[in-house]
Design an enzyme around this catalytic site. Structure first.
Site, PDB file in Angstrom:
ATOM      1  N   TYR A 117      -0.570  -8.367  -7.579  1.00 22.07           N
ATOM      2  CA  TYR A 117      -0.294  -8.066  -6.131  1.00 22.07           C
ATOM      3  C   TYR A 117       0.357  -9.488  -6.129  1.00 22.07           C
ATOM      4  O   TYR A 117       0.059 -10.733  -6.313  1.00 22.07           O
ATOM      5  CB  TYR A 117      -1.055  -8.525  -5.355  1.00 22.07           C
ATOM      6  CG  TYR A 117      -1.734  -7.023  -5.019  1.00 22.07           C
ATOM      7  CD1 TYR A 117      -2.469  -6.272  -3.703  1.00 22.07           C
ATOM      8  CD2 TYR A 117      -3.061  -5.937  -5.965  1.00 22.07           C
ATOM      9  CE1 TYR A 117      -2.745  -5.343  -3.234  1.00 22.07           C
ATOM     10  CE2 TYR A 117      -3.308  -4.796  -6.029  1.00 22.07           C
ATOM     11  CZ  TYR A 117      -3.193  -4.361  -4.363  1.00 22.07           C
ATOM     12  OH  TYR A 117      -3.896  -3.240  -4.054  1.00 22.07           O
TER      13      TYR A 117
ATOM     14  N   HIS B 154       1.939  -4.848  -4.001  1.00 18.08           N
ATOM     15  CA  HIS B 154       1.430  -4.139  -5.335  1.00 18.08           C
ATOM     16  C   HIS B 154       2.478  -3.050  -6.234  1.00 18.08           C
ATOM     17  O   HIS B 154       2.812  -2.268  -5.921  1.00 18.08           O
ATOM     18  CB  HIS B 154       0.313  -3.080  -4.421  1.00 18.08           C
ATOM     19  CG  HIS B 154      -0.584  -2.849  -5.922  1.00 18.08           C
ATOM     20  ND1 HIS B 154      -1.052  -1.526  -5.577  1.00 18.08           N
ATOM     21  CD2 HIS B 154      -0.912  -2.403  -7.036  1.00 18.08           C
ATOM     22  CE1 HIS B 154      -2.127  -0.834  -6.448  1.00 18.08           C
ATOM     23  NE2 HIS B 154      -1.542  -1.550  -7.434  1.00 18.08           N
TER      24      HIS B 154
ATOM     25  N   HIS C 233      -5.152   6.580   2.909  1.00 17.95           N
ATOM     26  CA  HIS C 233      -4.489   6.111   1.555  1.00 17.95           C
ATOM     27  C   HIS C 233      -6.052   5.815   0.382  1.00 17.95           C
ATOM     28  O   HIS C 233      -6.641   5.870   0.625  1.00 17.95           O
ATOM     29  CB  HIS C 233      -3.979   4.045   1.877  1.00 17.95           C
ATOM     30  CG  HIS C 233      -3.767   3.056   0.582  1.00 17.95           C
ATOM     31  ND1 HIS C 233      -2.483   4.189  -0.248  1.00 17.95           N
ATOM     32  CD2 HIS C 233      -4.414   2.936  -0.315  1.00 17.95           C
ATOM     33  CE1 HIS C 233      -2.008   2.915  -1.020  1.00 17.95           C
ATOM     34  NE2 HIS C 233      -3.206   2.244  -1.583  1.00 17.95           N
TER      35      HIS C 233
ATOM     36  N   HIS D 133      -6.059   6.320  -4.404  1.00 22.24           N
ATOM     37  CA  HIS D 133      -5.154   6.003  -5.269  1.00 22.24           C
ATOM     38  C   HIS D 133      -5.689   7.291  -6.011  1.00 22.24           C
ATOM     39  O   HIS D 133      -5.376   8.300  -5.013  1.00 22.24           O
ATOM     40  CB  HIS D 133      -6.042   4.787  -6.017  1.00 22.24           C
ATOM     41  CG  HIS D 133      -5.848   4.073  -5.796  1.00 22.24           C
ATOM     42  ND1 HIS D 133      -6.425   2.273  -6.056  1.00 22.24           N
ATOM     43  CD2 HIS D 133      -4.598   3.423  -4.452  1.00 22.24           C
ATOM     44  CE1 HIS D 133      -5.520   1.443  -5.192  1.00 22.24           C
ATOM     45  NE2 HIS D 133      -4.542   1.641  -4.438  1.00 22.24           N
TER      46      HIS D 133
ATOM     47  N   MET E 206      -9.390   3.373  -3.504  1.00 23.52           N
ATOM     48  CA  MET E 206      -9.664   3.639  -1.928  1.00 23.52           C
ATOM     49  C   MET E 206      -9.492   4.143  -1.344  1.00 23.52           C
ATOM     50  O   MET E 206      -9.511   5.623  -1.888  1.00 23.52           O
ATOM     51  CB  MET E 206      -8.285   2.321  -1.824  1.00 23.52           C
ATOM     52  CG  MET E 206      -7.616   0.927  -2.410  1.00 23.52           C
ATOM     53  SD  MET E 206      -6.938   0.584  -1.906  1.00 23.52           S
ATOM     54  CE  MET E 206      -6.547  -1.218  -2.415  1.00 23.52           C
TER      55      MET E 206
END
Length: 647
Positions: free
Chosen positions: A234, A353, A431, A433, A506
């Site tokens: 990040y 990211h 959102h 992953h 997430m």
């Protein structure tokens, strides 16, 4: 102009003008107001360039009265055109229609088909029932244009119902009209895009061409080096607002991904970008001059206790976000995100990211192009994040087909922060992953669940798009916003945790709304004591539950709490270590050593979790029900505050 520059100019303009040739852009703003004052869009049309060269254009709109979608394709061919729908992007089993205009008679044709499953690469098969109906069509010396329609639901087993969930829209074309039994010939002229057919789109060209005073602001990092050893990085960079006269409105944004010989790799490397407002006066004693120094630097690693300045914690309110598959966002003509003027926001933070699972070395210069205007819209808009608080307390067991987590933004936050008449949601993006499969944004008022704001039962982490709502949704004080995520971990043999890497998970919603309020985020998590008790653990060596809660909430260092004599216990747990398990060894859960109950004594909490009977459905279902339906601790992240308020 050099030949090289001219070729780029022509490359950019040709797809644009082909789009103009095929369709007229829709400049309408909205169709009317609902009884509660929210805006609805009924007559929208959406245009999509399906290929990268502008050879295949698709337009569609909804006919609510007839429960059907009307499609129009305009393709650079005099042969056949293929359009299909599937959940995975493959031709096998896809719902398809073949279109062409007869070269002799000029008659437009549509053939309802489906992809063969055995063998999967065979020519499409004609359906028993024709459910795609021609409206009109024509062709000239270069292009074929066909307009046709289909019902949302046909009850045909070979047709995919059109719903609010995302679909892979397959496109193809060839240079000849189809011959029965020989439909091959599209060669490389095929592909697919992930789309939401029921989501309108505030077109970039419509927004930018509708008004004067529009400007752009490019914000990028400079030569950020991602090393092979960096699986996840990040990177944060501070930028300053451009010199503007008075208040401006951000009306849209789009991603600027590095253009180089390995541009496709960069697109896969950059996993998410967010631009945050910074409130430079959040900390007492902060030195304002430091911000101008940071602007001149190339940036640093985000969220590092050692490398990231404390003041950067005030950069929490998003104004732009991007994930793979996104095209950015353009706001409707009645709303804009404020910038400049008398607002205290003079600095922004770009967070990128990078996901580098293959361990390659590369250099990146990606970022955003922000479009703004001095012609102010009627409403100040904002963006907030809602969902599950990012920590190891978010857990998804192994071996699950669909396991749910929920993040709740409830009355303790909405009653305190939302205006009396509520906020109106314009759009939202979900959102997660790699394990995310079904995501939704739910709305509850007075103990009754209302129509879901967004629902995607075919979520694809490689194609994350913004849902622009056909009907704006009003969220009142006291309402609940629930981000609901279901995950697939069938191929995993150990638990998956919340976190920032794509090897973690997430569950978030990025919500665009108006009028703007001083709220950057609204999250929830299972309270720490209830979380551990859920797995039969009552106490840890040298740490009480308040200590552990602070470690989770404020990214603390456990070694500030744990005395030296406990280090040996931490090092001698039973977790098997290998190169792929680094995230487990670094987890806070791996450093918590159980003291009570005695049967788990001196076992790390992570090793305890791994040994639990996740293969037993009754056990897993009990854990899921307790996590979803049990206590939730809500956090209101106020825009001008550096920490979340626990409510």
């Amino acid at each position: 102009m050099t030949f090289f520059n001219l070729s780029i100019f022509v490359t950019i303009l040709i797809p644009y003008y082909i789009g103009i040739y095929c369709y007229e852009y829709n400049f309408s703003n909205h169709d009317g107001y609902n009884a509660d004052g929210s805006i609805y869009y009924k007559k929208w049309k959406r245009n999509e360039m399906m290929d990268s060269n502008g050879l295949y254009w698709l337009q569609w709109w909804i006919n609510v009265d007839e429960a059907e979608i009307i499609f129009e394709v305009c393709v650079n061919t005099r042969g056949f055109i293929g359009l299909g729908f599937s959940k995975d992007g493959r031709m096998s089993g896809a719902d398809m229609v073949l279109l062409w205009v007869d070269d002799i008679t000029g008659t437009p044709n549509a053939l309802d088909c489906h992809g063969s499953k055995h063998p999967s690469n065979a020519a499409p098969l004609q359906d028993d029932t024709q459910n795609y109906y021609i409206i009109n069509g024509n062709q000239n010396i270069t292009h074929t244009n066909v307009k046709f329609r289909r019902k949302f639901e046909t009850c045909d087993p070979f047709d995919i119902p059109f719903t609010v969930e995302s679909l892979k829209v397959i496109w193809a074309f060839g240079d000849r009209d189809p011959i029965h039994g020989n439909l091959r010939g599209h060669g490389q002229n095929r592909g697919f895009k992930s789309m939401h057919l029921f989501s309108s789109s505030f077109q970039k060209d419509s927004i930018l061409m509708n008004g004067q005073g529009n400007k752009k602001w490019d914000i990028t990092v400079t030569n950020v080096t991602v090393e092979p050893s960096m699986d996840t990085l990040y990177w944060c960079k501070i930028v300053k607002t451009p010199e503007v006269s008075g208040k401006q409105h951000i009306i849209g944004y789009e991603a600027l991904l590095s253009q180089s010989s390995n541009a496709s790799f960069i697109r896969n490397l950059v996993y998410r970008m967010t631009l945050f407002e910074c409130h430079s006066k959040s900390y007492p004693g902060s030195e304002p001059a430091s911000w101008d120094i940071w602007v001149k630097s190339s940036g640093t690693i985000c969220n590092s206790n050692l490398l990231t300045p404390r003041d950067w914690d005030s950069c929490s309110t998003p104004v732009a976000f991007w994930s793979p598959g996104s095209k950015g966002q353009f706001l409707p003509l009645h709303a804009g995100i404020p910038m400049g003027g008398r607002t205290e926001v003079k600095y922004y933070m770009l967070e990128i990211h990078y996901d580098n699972p293959n361990g390659k070395r590369t250099m990146d210069n990606s970022g955003f192009r922000i479009h703004y205007t001095s012609n102010l819209r009627i409403n100040d808009a904002g963006i907030m994040i809602s969902g599950v608080s990012i920590s190891d307390t978010q857990i998804i067991p192994p071996g699950q087909t669909l396991y749910r987590n929920v993040g709740i933004c409830g009355p303790s936050c909405s009653s305190m922060m939302f205006p009396e008449n509520g906020i109106k949601l314009i759009s939202a993006a979900l959102h997660s992953h790699k394990a995310g499969r079904k995501l939704s944004l739910r709305h509850v008022r007075a103990a009754r669940e209302l129509k879901r704001i967004i629902e995607d039962e075919n979520y694809d982490y490689k194609n994350q798009q913004t849902y622009e709502l056909v009907n704006e949704t009003i969220i009142l004080p006291g309402d609940y916003l629930i981000t609901d995520c279901a995950y697939d971990t069938k191929l995993r043999n150990r638990p998956l945790f919340g976190g920032y890497s794509t090897k973690h998970e997430m569950c978030l919603s990025f919500i665009t709304y108006y009028p703007k309020i001083e709220l950057s985020g609204c999250y929830s998590m299972t309270p720490v004591r209830e979380f551990f008790e859920m797995f039969g653990v009552l106490q840890f060596h040298s740490l009480n539950m308040t200590d552990i809660e602070n470690l989770f909430l404020y990214n603390g260092n456990i070694y500030d709490y744990v005395p030296n004599e406990v280090y040996s216990k931490i090092g001698n747990n039973n977790v098997h270590i290998n190169q792929e398990d680094i995230m487990y060894t670094e987890s806070l859960l791996n450093k918590l050593i159980i003291s009570e109950p005695l049967e788990f004594h001196d076992r790390s909490f992570l090793s305890h979790l791994i040994q639990l009977p996740w293969h037993e459905p009754l056990f897993t279902k009990r854990v899921e029900q307790e996590a979803v339906g049990g206590k939730h601790m809500t956090f209101c992240r106020v825009s001008n505050d550096s920490i979340s308020i626990v409510s």
